[in-house]
Write a protein that holds these residues in place. Sequence first.
Motif, PDB file in Angstrom:
ATOM      1  N   PRO A 105      11.341  48.449 -57.382  1.00 27.40           N
ATOM      2  CA  PRO A 105      12.358  49.434 -57.763  1.00 27.40           C
ATOM      3  C   PRO A 105      12.215  49.941 -59.199  1.00 27.40           C
ATOM      4  O   PRO A 105      12.427  51.131 -59.453  1.00 27.40           O
ATOM      5  N   ALA A 106      11.844  49.099 -60.138  1.00 27.25           N
ATOM      6  CA  ALA A 106      11.726  49.527 -61.538  1.00 27.25           C
ATOM      7  C   ALA A 106      10.599  50.552 -61.694  1.00 27.25           C
ATOM      8  O   ALA A 106      10.779  51.616 -62.291  1.00 27.25           O
TER       9      ALA A 106
ATOM     10  N   TYR B 194      15.216  50.731 -50.508  1.00 27.30           N
ATOM     11  CA  TYR B 194      15.027  51.519 -51.731  1.00 27.30           C
ATOM     12  C   TYR B 194      15.749  52.870 -51.606  1.00 27.30           C
ATOM     13  O   TYR B 194      16.371  53.344 -52.557  1.00 27.30           O
ATOM     14  N   ALA B 195      15.699  53.469 -50.419  1.00 24.90           N
ATOM     15  CA  ALA B 195      16.374  54.751 -50.201  1.00 24.90           C
ATOM     16  C   ALA B 195      17.881  54.595 -50.405  1.00 24.90           C
ATOM     17  O   ALA B 195      18.517  55.436 -51.050  1.00 24.90           O
ATOM     18  N   ARG B 196      18.465  53.501 -49.862  1.00 33.68           N
ATOM     19  CA  ARG B 196      19.903  53.258 -50.063  1.00 33.68           C
ATOM     20  C   ARG B 196      20.206  53.074 -51.539  1.00 33.68           C
ATOM     21  O   ARG B 196      21.191  53.599 -52.048  1.00 33.68           O
ATOM     22  N   ARG B 197      19.378  52.296 -52.211  1.00 33.57           N
ATOM     23  CA  ARG B 197      19.566  52.037 -53.653  1.00 33.57           C
ATOM     24  C   ARG B 197      19.515  53.339 -54.451  1.00 33.57           C
ATOM     25  O   ARG B 197      20.273  53.527 -55.397  1.00 33.57           O
ATOM     26  N   ARG B 198      18.620  54.234 -54.075  1.00 35.03           N
ATOM     27  CA  ARG B 198      18.429  55.518 -54.766  1.00 35.03           C
ATOM     28  C   ARG B 198      19.486  56.548 -54.358  1.00 35.03           C
ATOM     29  O   ARG B 198      19.695  57.531 -55.063  1.00 35.03           O
TER      30      ARG B 198
ATOM     31  N   LEU C  56      11.388  45.988 -52.425  1.00 34.50           N
ATOM     32  CA  LEU C  56      12.373  46.426 -51.442  1.00 34.50           C
ATOM     33  C   LEU C  56      11.663  47.177 -50.327  1.00 34.50           C
ATOM     34  O   LEU C  56      10.616  47.797 -50.536  1.00 34.50           O
ATOM     35  N   SER C  57      12.287  47.191 -49.156  1.00 41.36           N
ATOM     36  CA  SER C  57      11.751  48.001 -48.058  1.00 41.36           C
ATOM     37  C   SER C  57      12.041  49.473 -48.362  1.00 41.36           C
ATOM     38  O   SER C  57      12.833  49.801 -49.256  1.00 41.36           O
TER      39      SER C  57
ATOM     40  N   VAL D  65      12.080  59.179 -49.365  1.00 43.60           N
ATOM     41  CA  VAL D  65      11.227  58.151 -49.956  1.00 43.60           C
ATOM     42  C   VAL D  65       9.833  58.223 -49.338  1.00 43.60           C
ATOM     43  O   VAL D  65       8.817  58.141 -50.040  1.00 43.60           O
ATOM     44  N   LEU D  66       9.760  58.390 -48.017  1.00 46.35           N
ATOM     45  CA  LEU D  66       8.456  58.519 -47.349  1.00 46.35           C
ATOM     46  C   LEU D  66       7.682  59.728 -47.895  1.00 46.35           C
ATOM     47  O   LEU D  66       6.484  59.661 -48.133  1.00 46.35           O
TER      48      LEU D  66
END
Length: 185
Positions: A38-39, A8-12, A3-4, A19-20
């Motif tokens: 992601p995993a 990934y930030a949206r998912r989290r 993921l970008s 995230v950065l």
Amino acid sequence: MGLSIRAYARRRGVSHVAVLRAIKQGRVAVEPDGTIDPAKADASWERSTDPGRTRTKPKPAAEKLRPVGEAALGSVRETLREQGLPSGGNVTFVQARTAHEIAKAHLARLRLQRMKGELVDRARATALVFRLAREERDSWLNWPARVAALMAADLGVEAHAVQKLIETHVRGHLAELAEIRAEFR
């Protein structure tokens, strides 16, 4: 499939800046192509993030707790045991934080007691007890000379013999008292 950073930030449920920061601190690894697995990232994020500093939705109790480093386990277990709290098995971050808060409360209580004058320095107390014991001993050593003549007059006997007898018994008693050792713990 990676993921970008923003995906990934949206998912989290965090900002892309978070995230950065995690990537910069080495808490989240980036794949060679610049994406995030992601995993792997989720597992790394959970292992390396302080649960007390997160603003995410509360997780079930089993997921919330995580083991802490080995260095402080003995101290944490001892503190929890002293307070009657469970401390068996793996020590979790929550248990470690509880032990830390207990220790801070004890220190605050000790500081307050010291400021109020309820606590004394051990060396100072030992010196005071030693001085008082010496004064007591000196007083007892001088007592036979002061009272022997009075006792002899009351009994109608020689004063010197009474003084020697009293001194012998007083010195024996002081020798017994000298065996007592004051322990300040």
